[in-house]
Design a protein around this motif. Structure first.
Motif, PDB file in Angstrom:
ATOM      1  N   GLY A  25       0.973  -1.082   0.235  1.00 32.92           N
ATOM      2  CA  GLY A  25       0.129  -0.231   0.106  1.00 32.92           C
ATOM      3  C   GLY A  25       0.842   1.249  -0.093  1.00 32.92           C
ATOM      4  O   GLY A  25       2.173   1.248  -0.186  1.00 32.92           O
ATOM      5  N   ALA A  26       0.470   2.365   0.188  1.00 36.87           N
ATOM      6  CA  ALA A  26       0.916   3.502   0.029  1.00 36.87           C
ATOM      7  C   ALA A  26       1.995   3.825   1.131  1.00 36.87           C
ATOM      8  O   ALA A  26       3.266   4.353   0.936  1.00 36.87           O
ATOM      9  CB  ALA A  26      -0.045   4.752   0.356  1.00 36.87           C
ATOM     10  N   SER A  55      -5.110   1.059  -0.348  1.00 42.58           N
ATOM     11  CA  SER A  55      -4.774   2.502  -0.911  1.00 42.58           C
ATOM     12  C   SER A  55      -5.095   2.577  -2.410  1.00 42.58           C
ATOM     13  O   SER A  55      -5.372   3.815  -2.738  1.00 42.58           O
ATOM     14  CB  SER A  55      -3.244   2.670  -0.689  1.00 42.58           C
ATOM     15  OG  SER A  55      -2.741   2.289   0.515  1.00 42.58           O
ATOM     16  N   SER A  58      -8.586   4.045  -2.650  1.00 44.80           N
ATOM     17  CA  SER A  58      -8.698   5.385  -1.879  1.00 44.80           C
ATOM     18  C   SER A  58      -8.974   6.572  -2.867  1.00 44.80           C
ATOM     19  O   SER A  58      -8.614   6.557  -3.768  1.00 44.80           O
ATOM     20  CB  SER A  58      -7.820   5.425  -0.750  1.00 44.80           C
ATOM     21  OG  SER A  58      -6.438   5.940  -1.621  1.00 44.80           O
ATOM     22  N   ALA A  60      -7.094   8.693  -1.852  1.00 43.84           N
ATOM     23  CA  ALA A  60      -5.357   9.223  -1.913  1.00 43.84           C
ATOM     24  C   ALA A  60      -5.348  10.639  -1.464  1.00 43.84           C
ATOM     25  O   ALA A  60      -4.593  11.366  -1.753  1.00 43.84           O
ATOM     26  CB  ALA A  60      -4.880   9.019  -3.188  1.00 43.84           C
ATOM     27  N   GLY A 181      -6.250   6.959  -5.759  1.00 41.52           N
ATOM     28  CA  GLY A 181      -5.370   5.929  -5.324  1.00 41.52           C
ATOM     29  C   GLY A 181      -4.574   5.095  -6.393  1.00 41.52           C
ATOM     30  O   GLY A 181      -3.479   4.716  -6.152  1.00 41.52           O
ATOM     31  N   GLY A 482       1.439   2.536   8.765  1.00 38.03           N
ATOM     32  CA  GLY A 482       0.018   2.441   8.357  1.00 38.03           C
ATOM     33  C   GLY A 482      -0.664   1.492   9.208  1.00 38.03           C
ATOM     34  O   GLY A 482      -0.542   1.354  10.384  1.00 38.03           O
ATOM     35  N   LEU A 500      -3.457   7.598   5.394  1.00 39.60           N
ATOM     36  CA  LEU A 500      -2.272   7.610   4.233  1.00 39.60           C
ATOM     37  C   LEU A 500      -1.218   8.533   4.693  1.00 39.60           C
ATOM     38  O   LEU A 500       0.047   8.108   4.440  1.00 39.60           O
ATOM     39  CB  LEU A 500      -2.816   7.847   2.649  1.00 39.60           C
ATOM     40  CG  LEU A 500      -3.820   6.812   2.211  1.00 39.60           C
ATOM     41  CD1 LEU A 500      -4.139   7.283   0.790  1.00 39.60           C
ATOM     42  CD2 LEU A 500      -3.163   5.512   2.300  1.00 39.60           C
TER      43      LEU A 500
END
Length: 528
Positions: A25-26, A55, A58, A60, A181, A482, A500
């Motif tokens: 993920g991010a 993510s 998302s 974002a 995202g 996270g 995030l």
């Protein structure tokens, strides 16, 4: 050029690297990019067959006060204002030095990322979620990735987890232009690949952490032990898909209503962290949100509810329906704890629109919902009460009272429409645009459940993302970020992009710490 195997293949994992990152993920990819950009050899392990985690679904948004992107976009903000707001909302539920590290590192992280030609951000109007000192007005302080042509990603595009509409509901979603995202994960992947220092594997879950003489020295994955000279970063999500943990920690009947991809975040990371003595916190929390229940048993995050009301089994309202989603989610959670996990909630609205008012994506098929008895319709309030099993007199009184509030412009019960966030999505044309009367029959009700954007509890961390043991001491070689870590924001969700933004900051700080450890000069004694 790297001598790693071709990214994403099932070739044998390397025996040793500098840094192992669990998750994609991010937060995970930010940590991987930071380490790789610093010259460390990085192995990224992703459990599923796609990259990006939740993510990739998302919006974002990133909550990182006082950065250059805001200044370019004309947003007036500062680190000090962000700190004031965070402290006012979170209080002392999490350590002050952790809050300081988060907010003060935000501008540096944004500048670091934007120095790479693959990464570009822009401002994203979206109000902070609380009226508190330091709040950015009127349109908040979030930033988000700039859109990106899907073709820029090349072969990686097939590995990028699609949007939720495509991934969980089978919609055909074009990928010509990646946004939100999708764009964030794509840009991070492009930046990572350009370093030549990272090997990214899919279908390779973290099995356990390897600890020797008190230090985490690697991982077990793919049936193999991989040593990590500088350290391991666990950023592999939480446990929101695990039904047993949802019942135990949250009192919810299922793990199916979360936003995460089914079967992805089942607590593997939490189990691995606890297995080496990590202290944990906030296991009773998640990034909550109301959601529309679909016939397949999944639920879809429902944002911007504007023209309707929530009612519970007694037929009455129980909160300001225009509250930010996590705040309304906590109200739903309190009702579940009070009334039991099988309690039903309904979104009641009239026939001003053909779909439930609010941003639901994918848009629900009315007939499919009706067939599943998740959408009920009646010509009268009393008829609708019968349909959804609530007292008719109570629902009539609730609707009449709410319509009176819409006429006067003041919600005497829950103050809907008095806050900047309430008015951000408002669509009404009366004295208070957040209050739209229910006066155009027939009336409808759609089943609402409590969902989340991910669980929020995990390993306790220090200011560099170092994992702390049950006595509060760092576990050498181990870092978390996270939703694998306990959130710096405690029991609240202060503003858009906090999950995030905070995850990316602590992953970045963790990678910097691992790099710094490799640069320590050798002592005279060690030289002999």
């Amino acid at each position: 050029m790297s001598d790693f195997p071709t990214p994403g293949t099932s070739a044998e994992l390397p025996a040793e690297v500098d840094v192992v990152v669990a998750g994609s993920g991010a937060a995970a990819l930010t940590g991987a990019y930071t380490a790789a950009k610093r010259g460390l050899r990085v192995l990224v392990l992703e459990k599923t067959d796609r990259l990006g985690g939740t993510s990739a679904y998302s919006g974002a948004g990133l909550w990182l006060p006082g950065n250059d992107v805001q200044r370019r976009g004309g947003v007036q903000d500062s680190v000090e204002a962000g700190l004031e707001y965070l402290r006012a909302t979170v209080g002392d539920r999490t350590p002050a030095d952790l809050q300081q590290a988060y907010v003060r590192s935000g501008p540096e992280l944004v500048a670091f990322l934007e120095r790479d030609p693959a990464i570009e951000f822009e401002t994203m109007p979206f109000p902070d979620y609380f009226e508190a000192p330091g709040r950015a007005k009127p349109a908040g302080r979030a930033i988000c990735p700039a859109p990106l042509a899907g073709s820029e990603l090349g072969d990686r595009l097939a590995q990028l987890r699609p949007t939720m509409n495509a991934d969980k509901f089978g919609e055909q979603v074009p990928r010509d232009t990646l946004t939100h995202g999708q764009a964030l994960i794509a840009r991070l992947l492009l930046a990572i690949d350009a370093t030549g220092n990272a090997d990214i594997r899919t279908g390779c879950p973290l099995e356990s952490l390897v600890k020797v003489d008190g230090r985490v020295v690697g991982v077990r994955a793919g049936g193999r032990e991989v040593r990590a000279r500088a350290g391991v970063l666990v950023a592999a999500g939480g446990y929101e898909c695990d039904g047993d943990r949802r019942q135990r920690f949250h009192g919810l009947p299922t793990g199916d209503w979360t936003a995460a991809y089914p079967g992805s975040n089942t607590g593997d990371a939490l189990e691995a962290l606890e297995g080496v003595g990590a202290g944990v916190d906030l296991l009773d929390e998640a990034w909550w949100c109301p959601a529309t229940l679909f016939p397949n048993g999944r639920a879809v995050f429902t944002l911007g509810l504007t023209a309707g009301i929530f009612v519970g089994p007694d037929g009455t309202r129980f909160g300001n329906e225009s509250l930010p989603y996590d705040r309304m989610g906590h109200i739903l959670l309190d009702r579940i704890h009070e009334l039991g996990p099988d309690v039903e909630f309904w979104w009641v609205f009239d026939s001003r629109t053909e779909t439930p008012p609010g941003i639901v994506s994918p848009v629900p098929d009315k007939e499919e919902l009706r067939a599943a008895k998740l959408w009920r319709t009646a010509d009268t309030v009393e008829g609708l009460a019968t349909e959804i099993g609530v007292p008719a007199v109570a629902l009539r009184e609730t609707v009449d009272r709410f319509n009176g509030f819409a006429a006067s412009g003041t919600d005497d019960d829950f103050h809907r429409g008095e806050d900047d966030y309430d008015r951000f999505f408002a669509v009404g044309d009366g004295p208070n645009p957040a209050l739209v009367p229910l006066d155009r029959g027939p009336l409808h009700a759609v089943r609402i459940v409590l969902s989340d954007l991910g669980s929020k509890g995990g390993a306790r961390i220090g200011t560099s993302g170092e994992v702390l043991d049950t006595d509060g001491r760092p576990i050498p070689g181990l870092f978390a970020a996270g939703n694998s870590s306990a959130s710096v924001t405690g029991h609240v969700y202060p503003g858009p992009g906090t999950p995030l933004g905070s995850g990316m900051v602590f992953a970045h700080r963790a990678a910097n710490a691992m790099h710094a450890a490799t640069q320590q000069p050798v002592s005279d004694a060690a030289r002999g």
